[in-house]
Design an enzyme around this catalytic site. Structure first.
Site, PDB file in Angstrom:
ATOM      1  N   GLU A  86      -7.038   4.486   7.788  1.00 20.02           N
ATOM      2  CA  GLU A  86      -6.929   5.924   7.476  1.00 20.02           C
ATOM      3  C   GLU A  86      -8.202   6.418   6.793  1.00 20.02           C
ATOM      4  O   GLU A  86      -8.602   7.569   6.978  1.00 20.02           O
ATOM      5  CB  GLU A  86      -5.673   6.164   6.616  1.00 20.02           C
ATOM      6  CG  GLU A  86      -4.403   5.981   7.443  1.00 20.02           C
ATOM      7  CD  GLU A  86      -3.174   5.538   6.659  1.00 20.02           C
ATOM      8  OE1 GLU A  86      -3.179   5.624   5.419  1.00 20.02           O
ATOM      9  OE2 GLU A  86      -2.206   5.087   7.310  1.00 20.02           O
TER      10      GLU A  86
ATOM     11  N   ASN B 109       0.869  -1.185   0.000  1.00 20.68           N
ATOM     12  CA  ASN B 109       0.000   0.000   0.000  1.00 20.68           C
ATOM     13  C   ASN B 109       0.906   1.235   0.000  1.00 20.68           C
ATOM     14  O   ASN B 109       1.523   1.536   1.012  1.00 20.68           O
ATOM     15  CB  ASN B 109      -0.886  -0.023   1.255  1.00 20.68           C
ATOM     16  CG  ASN B 109      -1.670   1.268   1.414  1.00 20.68           C
ATOM     17  OD1 ASN B 109      -1.817   2.045   0.468  1.00 20.68           O
ATOM     18  ND2 ASN B 109      -2.178   1.507   2.616  1.00 20.68           N
TER      19      ASN B 109
ATOM     20  N   HIS C 263      -9.525   0.766   4.938  1.00 20.56           N
ATOM     21  CA  HIS C 263      -8.243   1.022   5.608  1.00 20.56           C
ATOM     22  C   HIS C 263      -8.482   1.979   6.774  1.00 20.56           C
ATOM     23  O   HIS C 263      -9.325   2.880   6.689  1.00 20.56           O
ATOM     24  CB  HIS C 263      -7.243   1.625   4.605  1.00 20.56           C
ATOM     25  CG  HIS C 263      -5.849   1.681   5.134  1.00 20.56           C
ATOM     26  ND1 HIS C 263      -5.438   2.663   6.002  1.00 20.56           N
ATOM     27  CD2 HIS C 263      -4.776   0.869   4.944  1.00 20.56           C
ATOM     28  CE1 HIS C 263      -4.168   2.450   6.310  1.00 20.56           C
ATOM     29  NE2 HIS C 263      -3.746   1.362   5.689  1.00 20.56           N
TER      30      HIS C 263
ATOM     31  N   GLY D 233       2.241   2.472  10.671  1.00 24.43           N
ATOM     32  CA  GLY D 233       3.122   3.611  10.454  1.00 24.43           C
ATOM     33  C   GLY D 233       3.783   4.132  11.721  1.00 24.43           C
ATOM     34  O   GLY D 233       4.366   5.205  11.728  1.00 24.43           O
TER      35      GLY D 233
ATOM     36  N   LYS E 159       0.030   4.165  -0.094  1.00 22.91           N
ATOM     37  CA  LYS E 159      -0.674   5.326   0.494  1.00 22.91           C
ATOM     38  C   LYS E 159      -0.577   6.507  -0.473  1.00 22.91           C
ATOM     39  O   LYS E 159      -0.468   6.310  -1.685  1.00 22.91           O
ATOM     40  CB  LYS E 159      -0.118   5.667   1.878  1.00 22.91           C
ATOM     41  CG  LYS E 159      -0.018   4.464   2.803  1.00 22.91           C
ATOM     42  CD  LYS E 159       0.153   4.873   4.226  1.00 22.91           C
ATOM     43  CE  LYS E 159       0.492   3.676   5.075  1.00 22.91           C
ATOM     44  NZ  LYS E 159       0.055   3.822   6.450  1.00 22.91           N
TER      45      LYS E 159
ATOM     46  N   SER F 233       3.489  -1.912  10.452  1.00 19.79           N
ATOM     47  CA  SER F 233       4.940  -1.835  10.627  1.00 19.79           C
ATOM     48  C   SER F 233       5.649  -3.163  10.347  1.00 19.79           C
ATOM     49  O   SER F 233       6.612  -3.513  11.038  1.00 19.79           O
ATOM     50  CB  SER F 233       5.295  -1.291  12.021  1.00 19.79           C
ATOM     51  OG  SER F 233       4.777   0.020  12.180  1.00 19.79           O
TER      52      SER F 233
ATOM     53  N   GLU G  81      -5.165  -5.090  10.792  1.00 24.81           N
ATOM     54  CA  GLU G  81      -4.191  -4.012  10.966  1.00 24.81           C
ATOM     55  C   GLU G  81      -4.511  -3.253  12.253  1.00 24.81           C
ATOM     56  O   GLU G  81      -5.361  -2.346  12.242  1.00 24.81           O
ATOM     57  CB  GLU G  81      -4.254  -3.044   9.785  1.00 24.81           C
ATOM     58  CG  GLU G  81      -3.929  -3.668   8.457  1.00 24.81           C
ATOM     59  CD  GLU G  81      -3.358  -2.647   7.488  1.00 24.81           C
ATOM     60  OE1 GLU G  81      -2.252  -2.861   6.998  1.00 24.81           O
ATOM     61  OE2 GLU G  81      -4.009  -1.615   7.249  1.00 24.81           O
TER      62      GLU G  81
HETATM   63  C1  PEP Z   1      -0.672   0.195   5.889  1.00 24.74           C
HETATM   64  O1  PEP Z   1      -0.552   1.239   5.268  1.00 24.74           O
HETATM   65  O2  PEP Z   1      -1.666  -0.511   5.708  1.00 24.74           O
HETATM   66  C2  PEP Z   1       0.386  -0.186   6.833  1.00 24.74           C
HETATM   67  C3  PEP Z   1       0.299  -1.334   7.454  1.00 24.74           C
HETATM   68  O3  PEP Z   1       1.415   0.699   6.982  1.00 24.74           O
HETATM   69  P1  PEP Z   1       2.837   0.408   7.717  1.00 24.74           P
HETATM   70  O4  PEP Z   1       3.358  -0.874   7.145  1.00 24.74           O
HETATM   71  O5  PEP Z   1       3.669   1.599   7.339  1.00 24.74           O
HETATM   72  O6  PEP Z   1       2.557   0.315   9.171  1.00 24.74           O
END
Ligand code: PEP
Length: 253
Positions: free
Chosen positions: A95, A9, A93, A172, A11, A211, A166
């Site tokens: 976000e 992803n 997601h 992040g 983003k 992460s 997640e």
């Molecule tokens: C994500 O954007 O879904 C995500 C898991 O980001 P990160 O790996 O940066 O935590």
């Protein structure tokens, strides 16, 4: 045996040059044992689709409107994503849920619309730090999941669904759920789905996101109910993304 899936992803990051470089590097070295999915920002979808032609790497959007094409300025319809070469789309997601008003009901409507347009929906679910601290992880994840499982024809929904667990506190932030913490929620999700359809629950891919990095991917992917990853920050560099893909491939060996 569930085939591992690793999704990148991007983003709201990137440029045409970055999309070209990253796509070329990933297609050149993606391990065949893993389903690899790239989810660039919408303006780069057609460009990445062209670069992926003939490769096994799949293309996904980061979001999909719950509406059919029409008077919805700024939205992107599932039919358009298919037309641009997408086979998948992320939906829900954290976000989107946090900043753009994606309620559980809207996320379920997006899943239905995406699937009606022939896309596999990668449904993102996860609890906030407050919910985890309050012992409400299962309640939060269950609410997000149940909204989608309540759609008509659960079997058909599950046939075109991937779940990405997640934890919001791990996205992040550099904080990663321990393999044990992640496995516990993944097993809980699978059991919840099994209450509706045991065979499809066994086949359902449940990705971990939050992460994931080359140095923690192998221990996460070694867990029985973790079938790959949804990768954010580490998906922006070919070497780290490919190292994570290789860790997933090792579990399939
Ligand atoms: C994500 O954007 O879904 C995500 C898991 O980001 P990160 O790996 O940066 O935590």
């Amino acid at each position: 045996m569930r085939r591992p899936l690793v999704a990148g992803n991007w983003k709201m990051n990137g440029s045409s040059a970055m999309a070209d470089d990253l796509t070329a590097a990933v297609t050149a070295a993606a391990p065949p044992a893993v389903e690899v999915l790239l989810c660039p920002p919408a303006p780069y979808l057609a460009r990445v689709a062209a670069a992926l032609a003939g490769s096994a790497v799949a293309l996904g959007a980061q979001d999909c409107s719950e509406h059919a094409p029409g008077a919805y300025t700024g939205e992107v319809a599932g039919a358009m994503l298919r037309d641009c070469g997408c086979s998948h789309t992320l939906v829900g997601h954290s976000e989107r849920r946090q900043f753009f008003g994606d309620t559980d009901a809207r996320v379920a409507a997006k899943v239905a619309r995406a699937q009606a347009d022939g896309l596999v929906a990668v449904l993102c679910v996860g609890e906030t730090l407050e919910e985890r601290r309050a012992g409400r992880t299962e309640e939060a994840v269950g609410r997000q999941l149940d909204a989608v499982l309540a759609l008509p024809d659960t079997g058909a929904v599950l046939d075109a669904l991937v779940v990405a667990y997640e934890p919001v506190w791990a996205i992040g932030t550099g904080e990663t759920a321990t393999p044990g913490q992640a496995q516990a929620v993944h097993a809980w999700i699978r059991a919840r789905v099994a209450e509706r359809d045991a065979a499809r629950a066994a086949a359902l891919r449940i990705l971990y996101g939050g992460s994931v990095k080359p140095d923690n991917a192998a221990e996460l992917f070694a867990m029985a109910d973790i079938d790959g990853g949804l990768i954010g920050g580490a998906a922006l560099k070919a070497d780290s993304f490919l190292a994570i893909c290789a860790a997933a491939a090792a579990t399939a060996a």
